[in-house]
Design a protein around this motif. Sequence first.
Motif, PDB file in Angstrom:
ATOM      1  N   ASP A 104      48.604 218.053  93.578  1.00 15.42           N
ATOM      2  CA  ASP A 104      48.618 218.247  95.019  1.00 15.42           C
ATOM      3  C   ASP A 104      49.256 217.047  95.684  1.00 15.42           C
ATOM      4  N   GLU A 105      49.958 217.301  96.821  1.00 14.54           N
ATOM      5  CA  GLU A 105      50.679 216.227  97.508  1.00 14.54           C
ATOM      6  C   GLU A 105      49.734 215.116  97.938  1.00 14.54           C
ATOM      7  N   ASP A 106      48.570 215.475  98.501  1.00 14.81           N
ATOM      8  CA  ASP A 106      47.618 214.460  98.958  1.00 14.81           C
ATOM      9  C   ASP A 106      47.102 213.641  97.789  1.00 14.81           C
ATOM     10  N   GLU A 107      46.903 214.298  96.652  1.00 12.85           N
ATOM     11  CA  GLU A 107      46.391 213.608  95.471  1.00 12.85           C
ATOM     12  C   GLU A 107      47.394 212.603  94.946  1.00 12.85           C
ATOM     13  N   SER A 108      48.699 212.994  94.931  1.00  9.82           N
ATOM     14  CA  SER A 108      49.732 212.089  94.427  1.00  9.82           C
ATOM     15  C   SER A 108      49.894 210.887  95.334  1.00  9.82           C
ATOM     16  N   GLU A 109      49.958 211.126  96.656  1.00  6.29           N
ATOM     17  CA  GLU A 109      50.191 210.036  97.595  1.00  6.29           C
ATOM     18  C   GLU A 109      49.001 209.098  97.681  1.00  6.29           C
ATOM     19  N   GLY A 110      47.802 209.610  97.472  1.00  2.00           N
ATOM     20  CA  GLY A 110      46.618 208.789  97.647  1.00  2.00           C
ATOM     21  C   GLY A 110      46.144 208.131  96.380  1.00  2.00           C
ATOM     22  N   SER A 111      46.854 208.314  95.277  1.00  2.00           N
ATOM     23  CA  SER A 111      46.422 207.785  93.996  1.00  2.00           C
ATOM     24  C   SER A 111      47.214 206.547  93.625  1.00  2.00           C
ATOM     25  N   ASP A 112      46.602 205.685  92.823  1.00  2.78           N
ATOM     26  CA  ASP A 112      47.264 204.471  92.370  1.00  2.78           C
ATOM     27  C   ASP A 112      48.220 204.806  91.235  1.00  2.78           C
ATOM     28  N   GLU A 113      49.372 204.100  91.208  1.00  6.01           N
ATOM     29  CA  GLU A 113      50.339 204.307  90.145  1.00  6.01           C
ATOM     30  C   GLU A 113      49.991 203.501  88.905  1.00  6.01           C
ATOM     31  N   GLU A 114      48.977 202.665  89.003  1.00  4.84           N
ATOM     32  CA  GLU A 114      48.548 201.868  87.852  1.00  4.84           C
ATOM     33  C   GLU A 114      47.048 202.018  87.671  1.00  4.84           C
ATOM     34  N   CYS A 115      46.627 201.985  86.426  1.00  2.00           N
ATOM     35  CA  CYS A 115      45.204 201.999  86.099  1.00  2.00           C
ATOM     36  C   CYS A 115      44.967 200.938  85.032  1.00  2.00           C
ATOM     37  N   ASN A 116      44.243 199.883  85.424  1.00  2.00           N
ATOM     38  CA  ASN A 116      43.985 198.755  84.518  1.00  2.00           C
ATOM     39  C   ASN A 116      45.286 198.162  83.970  1.00  2.00           C
ATOM     40  N   GLY A 117      46.286 198.074  84.861  1.00  2.00           N
ATOM     41  CA  GLY A 117      47.552 197.479  84.487  1.00  2.00           C
ATOM     42  C   GLY A 117      48.489 198.397  83.732  1.00  2.00           C
ATOM     43  N   VAL A 118      48.073 199.643  83.496  1.00  2.00           N
ATOM     44  CA  VAL A 118      48.901 200.611  82.771  1.00  2.00           C
ATOM     45  C   VAL A 118      49.534 201.569  83.770  1.00  2.00           C
ATOM     46  N   LEU A 119      50.816 201.786  83.636  1.00  2.00           N
ATOM     47  CA  LEU A 119      51.551 202.680  84.532  1.00  2.00           C
ATOM     48  C   LEU A 119      51.109 204.122  84.311  1.00  2.00           C
ATOM     49  N   VAL A 120      50.722 204.791  85.403  1.00  2.45           N
ATOM     50  CA  VAL A 120      50.302 206.192  85.336  1.00  2.45           C
ATOM     51  C   VAL A 120      51.489 207.054  85.765  1.00  2.45           C
ATOM     52  N   LEU A 121      52.199 207.586  84.798  1.00  3.31           N
ATOM     53  CA  LEU A 121      53.435 208.310  85.097  1.00  3.31           C
ATOM     54  C   LEU A 121      53.186 209.573  85.910  1.00  3.31           C
ATOM     55  N   SER A 122      52.017 210.186  85.754  1.00  2.76           N
ATOM     56  CA  SER A 122      51.727 211.422  86.473  1.00  2.76           C
ATOM     57  C   SER A 122      51.600 211.206  87.977  1.00  2.76           C
ATOM     58  N   LYS A 123      51.513 209.931  88.401  1.00  3.52           N
ATOM     59  CA  LYS A 123      51.405 209.612  89.827  1.00  3.52           C
ATOM     60  C   LYS A 123      52.744 209.194  90.431  1.00  3.52           C
ATOM     61  N   ILE A 124      53.777 209.074  89.621  1.00  6.65           N
ATOM     62  CA  ILE A 124      55.081 208.618  90.095  1.00  6.65           C
ATOM     63  C   ILE A 124      55.824 209.776  90.757  1.00  6.65           C
ATOM     64  N   THR A 125      56.174 209.601  92.019  1.00  8.13           N
ATOM     65  CA  THR A 125      56.878 210.663  92.756  1.00  8.13           C
ATOM     66  C   THR A 125      58.281 210.240  93.189  1.00  8.13           C
ATOM     67  N   GLU A 126      58.682 209.009  92.834  1.00  9.02           N
ATOM     68  CA  GLU A 126      60.022 208.537  93.188  1.00  9.02           C
ATOM     69  C   GLU A 126      60.626 207.787  92.005  1.00  9.02           C
ATOM     70  N   MET A 127      61.928 207.946  91.847  1.00  8.76           N
ATOM     71  CA  MET A 127      62.641 207.253  90.771  1.00  8.76           C
ATOM     72  C   MET A 127      63.991 206.787  91.296  1.00  8.76           C
ATOM     73  N   ARG A 128      64.375 205.593  90.895  1.00  8.40           N
ATOM     74  CA  ARG A 128      65.698 205.060  91.233  1.00  8.40           C
ATOM     75  C   ARG A 128      66.407 204.648  89.948  1.00  8.40           C
ATOM     76  N   LEU A 129      67.672 205.011  89.859  1.00  2.21           N
ATOM     77  CA  LEU A 129      68.510 204.635  88.728  1.00  2.21           C
ATOM     78  C   LEU A 129      69.598 203.707  89.249  1.00  2.21           C
ATOM     79  N   VAL A 130      69.579 202.464  88.786  1.00  2.00           N
ATOM     80  CA  VAL A 130      70.452 201.423  89.323  1.00  2.00           C
ATOM     81  C   VAL A 130      71.488 201.040  88.276  1.00  2.00           C
ATOM     82  N   PRO A 131      72.721 201.514  88.408  1.00  2.00           N
ATOM     83  CA  PRO A 131      73.757 201.134  87.440  1.00  2.00           C
ATOM     84  C   PRO A 131      74.255 199.720  87.694  1.00  2.00           C
ATOM     85  N   SER A 132      74.644 199.023  86.640  1.00  2.13           N
ATOM     86  CA  SER A 132      75.179 197.667  86.800  1.00  2.13           C
ATOM     87  C   SER A 132      76.507 197.710  87.542  1.00  2.13           C
ATOM     88  N   ASP A 133      77.218 198.827  87.447  1.00  2.00           N
ATOM     89  CA  ASP A 133      78.483 199.013  88.164  1.00  2.00           C
ATOM     90  C   ASP A 133      78.266 200.064  89.256  1.00  2.00           C
TER      91      ASP A 133
END
Length: 225
Positions: A104-133
């Motif tokens: 749910d949208e509210d669940e994703s936005e209101g949840s932490d992306e980390e749990c005990n220092g571990v990245l929680v991928l199921s909470k990630i709603t944005e991604m950026r790909l940065v090329p060197s060129d």
Amino acid sequence: MSQGIREFTAIVERDGVHQPVLDAQNGEELMHVQPGVSIVLGSHPPESPGTLYISTKQVVWLSDTNRTKGYAVDFLSISLHAVSRDPEAYTSPCIYAQIETGADEDESEGSDEECNGVLVLSKITEMRLVPSDPNQLDSLFDVFCECAELNPEPIQDNEEEEHNWIFSADQLEDEATGDDSEPSIAIGQSNGDHDLARTVLELQINDQRFEDAEEMEHEADSARH
């Protein structure tokens, strides 16, 4: 159902280069390879540069420094992608993507992306790909667009029902006569929305009455002359 970003471990070494294992049996093909790309997940700092693999089904990023580390996201989970060159939006030019996680949208936005220092991928709603060129951004965007077109969003059954309100002439006639038999030729299905059918039928009847009144008026004028 959208899976969001996930860890990618199906990695094989060919000629000293680590590459993703694709689902060739189901028609997945490699479309583009771009080295020197950093990935940024949510609000986290960018990962060390890696290699980006874009297939007909998914986007896969593999780390160059940690040969067992990788992330992947299906095109069906990417709801939006764009080229971002605005330094106020992000410090480096990049491909920006919004990710559907299936939560749910509210669940994703209101949840932490980390749990005990571990990245929680199921909470990630944005991604950026940065090329060197940064000059590679437009070609990357074109490949994203091409592959997104190969993966249209599936139409749900309830969406088909909501929009199936086109009626054939035979169906409208049956509404007027009370005939419940199946028409021989149907343009669409009413899905039981008889109120809409009656509204369309009334419009047709009113149009016919208007035409009849015009014809009677024309005949009266002809008789006077």
